[in-house]
Design a protein around this motif. Structure first.
Motif, PDB file in Angstrom:
ATOM      1  N   MET A 130      76.302  46.812  68.237  1.00 47.83           N
ATOM      2  CA  MET A 130      76.798  45.867  69.237  1.00 47.83           C
ATOM      3  C   MET A 130      76.510  44.476  68.693  1.00 47.83           C
ATOM      4  O   MET A 130      75.415  43.938  68.853  1.00 47.83           O
ATOM      5  N   GLU A 131      77.475  43.920  67.975  1.00 52.92           N
ATOM      6  CA  GLU A 131      77.245  42.653  67.298  1.00 52.92           C
ATOM      7  C   GLU A 131      78.443  41.712  67.453  1.00 52.92           C
ATOM      8  O   GLU A 131      79.587  42.164  67.588  1.00 52.92           O
ATOM      9  N   GLN A 132      78.140  40.429  67.412  1.00 52.93           N
ATOM     10  CA  GLN A 132      79.173  39.401  67.484  1.00 52.93           C
ATOM     11  C   GLN A 132      79.303  38.749  66.112  1.00 52.93           C
ATOM     12  O   GLN A 132      78.300  38.386  65.483  1.00 52.93           O
ATOM     13  N   LEU A 133      80.552  38.589  65.644  1.00 58.62           N
ATOM     14  CA  LEU A 133      80.823  38.059  64.310  1.00 58.62           C
ATOM     15  C   LEU A 133      81.809  36.900  64.388  1.00 58.62           C
ATOM     16  O   LEU A 133      82.476  36.686  65.406  1.00 58.62           O
ATOM     17  N   GLU A 134      81.892  36.158  63.293  1.00 58.42           N
ATOM     18  CA  GLU A 134      82.860  35.060  63.204  1.00 58.42           C
ATOM     19  C   GLU A 134      83.439  34.986  61.791  1.00 58.42           C
ATOM     20  O   GLU A 134      82.722  35.189  60.809  1.00 58.42           O
ATOM     21  N   ILE A 135      84.733  34.712  61.716  1.00 61.63           N
ATOM     22  CA  ILE A 135      85.413  34.499  60.432  1.00 61.63           C
ATOM     23  C   ILE A 135      86.244  33.225  60.537  1.00 61.63           C
ATOM     24  O   ILE A 135      86.909  32.984  61.540  1.00 61.63           O
ATOM     25  N   SER A 136      86.195  32.400  59.494  1.00 65.33           N
ATOM     26  CA  SER A 136      87.060  31.215  59.446  1.00 65.33           C
ATOM     27  C   SER A 136      87.782  31.196  58.107  1.00 65.33           C
ATOM     28  O   SER A 136      87.336  31.802  57.126  1.00 65.33           O
ATOM     29  N   TRP A 137      88.902  30.482  58.059  1.00 63.61           N
ATOM     30  CA  TRP A 137      89.712  30.458  56.840  1.00 63.61           C
ATOM     31  C   TRP A 137      90.356  29.085  56.670  1.00 63.61           C
ATOM     32  O   TRP A 137      90.260  28.213  57.531  1.00 63.61           O
ATOM     33  N   LYS A 138      91.001  28.918  55.519  1.00 68.50           N
ATOM     34  CA  LYS A 138      91.504  27.616  55.110  1.00 68.50           C
ATOM     35  C   LYS A 138      92.592  27.099  56.054  1.00 68.50           C
ATOM     36  O   LYS A 138      93.370  27.867  56.617  1.00 68.50           O
ATOM     37  N   PHE A 139      92.628  25.765  56.197  1.00 69.82           N
ATOM     38  CA  PHE A 139      93.611  25.103  57.047  1.00 69.82           C
ATOM     39  C   PHE A 139      95.040  25.316  56.534  1.00 69.82           C
ATOM     40  O   PHE A 139      95.261  25.637  55.363  1.00 69.82           O
ATOM     41  N   ALA A 140      96.014  25.075  57.418  1.00 70.99           N
ATOM     42  CA  ALA A 140      97.430  25.172  57.064  1.00 70.99           C
ATOM     43  C   ALA A 140      98.207  24.343  58.082  1.00 70.99           C
ATOM     44  O   ALA A 140      97.628  23.703  58.960  1.00 70.99           O
ATOM     45  N   SER A 141      99.522  24.361  57.983  1.00 69.87           N
ATOM     46  CA  SER A 141     100.348  23.721  59.003  1.00 69.87           C
ATOM     47  C   SER A 141     100.117  24.455  60.318  1.00 69.87           C
ATOM     48  O   SER A 141      99.719  25.625  60.323  1.00 69.87           O
ATOM     49  N   PRO A 142     100.334  23.799  61.460  1.00 72.15           N
ATOM     50  CA  PRO A 142     100.064  24.458  62.748  1.00 72.15           C
ATOM     51  C   PRO A 142     100.744  25.813  62.912  1.00 72.15           C
ATOM     52  O   PRO A 142     100.108  26.781  63.346  1.00 72.15           O
ATOM     53  N   LEU A 143     102.029  25.893  62.551  1.00 69.37           N
ATOM     54  CA  LEU A 143     102.762  27.141  62.729  1.00 69.37           C
ATOM     55  C   LEU A 143     102.197  28.235  61.822  1.00 69.37           C
ATOM     56  O   LEU A 143     101.998  29.374  62.240  1.00 69.37           O
ATOM     57  N   GLN A 144     101.902  27.866  60.567  1.00 79.71           N
ATOM     58  CA  GLN A 144     101.350  28.835  59.629  1.00 79.71           C
ATOM     59  C   GLN A 144      99.957  29.281  60.058  1.00 79.71           C
ATOM     60  O   GLN A 144      99.600  30.460  59.971  1.00 79.71           O
ATOM     61  N   ALA A 145      99.164  28.335  60.563  1.00 80.65           N
ATOM     62  CA  ALA A 145      97.803  28.664  61.000  1.00 80.65           C
ATOM     63  C   ALA A 145      97.815  29.676  62.134  1.00 80.65           C
ATOM     64  O   ALA A 145      96.984  30.593  62.174  1.00 80.65           O
ATOM     65  N   CYS A 146      98.758  29.519  63.063  1.00 74.07           N
ATOM     66  CA  CYS A 146      98.832  30.448  64.201  1.00 74.07           C
ATOM     67  C   CYS A 146      99.370  31.809  63.779  1.00 74.07           C
ATOM     68  O   CYS A 146      98.902  32.840  64.272  1.00 74.07           O
ATOM     69  N   ASP A 147     100.335  31.825  62.864  1.00 72.32           N
ATOM     70  CA  ASP A 147     100.794  33.105  62.310  1.00 72.32           C
ATOM     71  C   ASP A 147      99.628  33.812  61.621  1.00 72.32           C
ATOM     72  O   ASP A 147      99.450  35.026  61.748  1.00 72.32           O
ATOM     73  N   ASN A 148      98.821  33.025  60.881  1.00 65.95           N
ATOM     74  CA  ASN A 148      97.668  33.595  60.178  1.00 65.95           C
ATOM     75  C   ASN A 148      96.687  34.242  61.154  1.00 65.95           C
ATOM     76  O   ASN A 148      96.163  35.318  60.889  1.00 65.95           O
ATOM     77  N   GLU A 149      96.429  33.568  62.277  1.00 70.92           N
ATOM     78  CA  GLU A 149      95.437  34.110  63.211  1.00 70.92           C
ATOM     79  C   GLU A 149      95.879  35.455  63.769  1.00 70.92           C
ATOM     80  O   GLU A 149      95.061  36.365  63.913  1.00 70.92           O
ATOM     81  N   LEU A 150      97.163  35.595  64.078  1.00 72.65           N
ATOM     82  CA  LEU A 150      97.653  36.886  64.567  1.00 72.65           C
ATOM     83  C   LEU A 150      97.445  37.969  63.520  1.00 72.65           C
ATOM     84  O   LEU A 150      97.049  39.097  63.833  1.00 72.65           O
ATOM     85  N   LEU A 151      97.707  37.614  62.257  1.00 70.79           N
ATOM     86  CA  LEU A 151      97.524  38.574  61.169  1.00 70.79           C
ATOM     87  C   LEU A 151      96.049  38.915  60.987  1.00 70.79           C
ATOM     88  O   LEU A 151      95.686  40.082  60.817  1.00 70.79           O
ATOM     89  N   VAL A 152      95.174  37.910  61.041  1.00 71.34           N
ATOM     90  CA  VAL A 152      93.736  38.137  60.871  1.00 71.34           C
ATOM     91  C   VAL A 152      93.214  39.096  61.940  1.00 71.34           C
ATOM     92  O   VAL A 152      92.430  40.007  61.651  1.00 71.34           O
ATOM     93  N   ARG A 153      93.658  38.908  63.178  1.00 71.34           N
ATOM     94  CA  ARG A 153      93.229  39.807  64.256  1.00 71.34           C
ATOM     95  C   ARG A 153      93.619  41.254  63.948  1.00 71.34           C
ATOM     96  O   ARG A 153      92.840  42.183  64.183  1.00 71.34           O
ATOM     97  N   ASN A 154      94.832  41.446  63.432  1.00 68.23           N
ATOM     98  CA  ASN A 154      95.281  42.798  63.090  1.00 68.23           C
ATOM     99  C   ASN A 154      94.439  43.405  61.972  1.00 68.23           C
ATOM    100  O   ASN A 154      94.081  44.586  62.019  1.00 68.23           O
ATOM    101  N   VAL A 155      94.142  42.596  60.957  1.00 68.11           N
ATOM    102  CA  VAL A 155      93.340  43.086  59.832  1.00 68.11           C
ATOM    103  C   VAL A 155      91.943  43.484  60.312  1.00 68.11           C
ATOM    104  O   VAL A 155      91.435  44.550  59.967  1.00 68.11           O
ATOM    105  N   ILE A 156      91.321  42.619  61.106  1.00 72.14           N
ATOM    106  CA  ILE A 156      89.986  42.917  61.649  1.00 72.14           C
ATOM    107  C   ILE A 156      90.016  44.213  62.449  1.00 72.14           C
ATOM    108  O   ILE A 156      89.163  45.097  62.275  1.00 72.14           O
ATOM    109  N   ASP A 157      90.991  44.325  63.326  1.00 67.89           N
ATOM    110  CA  ASP A 157      91.107  45.514  64.173  1.00 67.89           C
ATOM    111  C   ASP A 157      91.282  46.773  63.326  1.00 67.89           C
ATOM    112  O   ASP A 157      90.627  47.799  63.570  1.00 67.89           O
TER     113      ASP A 157
END
Length: 343
Positions: free
Chosen positions: A253-280
């Motif tokens: 039962m642990e809480q984690l955090e991941i951050s990644w490199k900046f991008a354009s707003p649209l690309q950054a939001c697309d990235n976050e959706l992908l990151v969530r899928n990879v983590i899951d």
């Protein structure tokens, strides 16, 4: 196993080159259009890759029709006007999502789905989160230029002579994603969680066992996808994993955090959706549940979603000026523009 194709920058390929690359990676069997509704939910549709390869240009210039019942478009796609189109975004980065549990018989490689970010179109208007963000980006940049024309001292103080010296305004963003992982069906000892949080026992501590393995696998996968992760660590919430008599972890039962490199707003939001899928995918394939909920456990640290913003002006003389930073960092913390943005 040969190297897998993980992402495609569409602008680097002609239709013919794209067809060749995808044909050479025959384990990529499907195409999926990722539209994002107003609730932040991403669509996933499985389209056989041969329909895409048959006429790439026609596929990308036309839209796939669906109805509004499967997406959150409140008071937009109503029952008597429910037609919604998925329009591929050719300017976005495309990703390949691999199903590690389904191996292609011919190649011996995991079956992949080409993920193409898309817009949700209703009555010839973009009505999705991606469309709203795209419009906000454009509006922000135009408004900033208009403001500089009216108040030229804002940029004069940063060493920019005139608004006409500005070639373009560049807006960048990056997110930090916090999430909880736990062993399914196990009940957390809330008292231990409270005490651990109060004593700051978990924050930035070394991960171990299956948690460490999943975190490292996640970072490796993100690097392959071109996401460029920069930091991963334990967050403030959680308790140490317990180990069974046979040496296996029987509770996490642990809480984690991941951050990644900046991008354009649209690309950054697309990235976050992908990151969530990879983590899951990574954590669930190792027997752990993941939640990105803001407050999954009462009285225990919630999961924040920090968003970092940067604004700069690229000048015609080749210089780039950070509009949020003061001209002299030793004299102030932010520029006048920066303080205005903060307020």
């Amino acid at each position: 196993m040969k190297d897998l194709l993980y992402f495609i920058e569409r602008e680097n390929y002609t239709d013919g080159e794209l067809k060749t690359v995808l044909s050479e990676n025959s384990n990529i069997k499907f195409v999926s259009l990722m539209g994002v509704d107003l609730g932040g939910n991403a669509t996933d549709v499985k389209i056989p890759i041969n329909l895409f390869l048959k006429d790439i240009n026609k596929f990308l210039s036309s839209a796939i029709q669906t109805d509004g019942s499967g997406v959150e478009l409140y008071e937009i796609a109503t029952l008597n006007n429910a037609k919604v189109d998925l329009m591929p975004d050719s300017a976005a980065r495309w990703y390949v999502d691999y199903n590690k549990e389904y191996i292609d018989d011919e190649t011996g490689l995991p079956v992949g789905t080409l993920i193409i970010p898309a817009y949700l179109i209703h009555d010839n208007k973009k009505v999705c989160s991606r469309g709203i963000l795209e419009n906000a980006d454009e509006y922000f940049k135009k408004s900033l230029i208009d403001t500089f024309r009216e108040y030229p001292h804002l940029i004069n103080n940063l060493g920019i002579g005139s608004v006409d010296d500005i070639k373009e305004i560049v807006l960048t963003t990056a997110t930090e994603l916090e999430f909880w992982v736990n062993t399914p069906e196990d009940k957390a000892n809330l008292e231990k969680l409270y005490v651990s949080q109060s004593l700051k026992e978990q924050y930035w501590k070394r991960t171990h066992g299956i948690i460490r393995t999943c975190l490292e696998k996640t970072l490796t996968e993100l690097q392959k996808l071109g996401i460029e992760p920069e930091l991963a660590h334990k967050e403030v919430g959680g308790i140490p994993s317990s180990i069974s008599i046979d040496g296996k972890i029987n509770h996490a039962m642990e809480q984690l955090e991941i951050s990644w490199k900046f991008a354009s707003p649209l690309q950054a939001c697309d990235n976050e959706l992908l990151v969530r899928n990879v983590i899951d995918d990574v954590f669930s394939s190792n027997g752990l549940e993941v939640t990105f909920k803001a407050k999954p456990i009462e009285k225990v640290a919630g999961s924040g979603g920090h968003t970092h913003l940067g604004v700069s002006a690229n000048l015609k003389d080749g210089r780039s000026v950070n509009l949020l930073a003061p001209k002299k960092l030793e004299d102030d913390y932010l520029s006048e523009i920066g303080y205005g943005a903060l307020m």
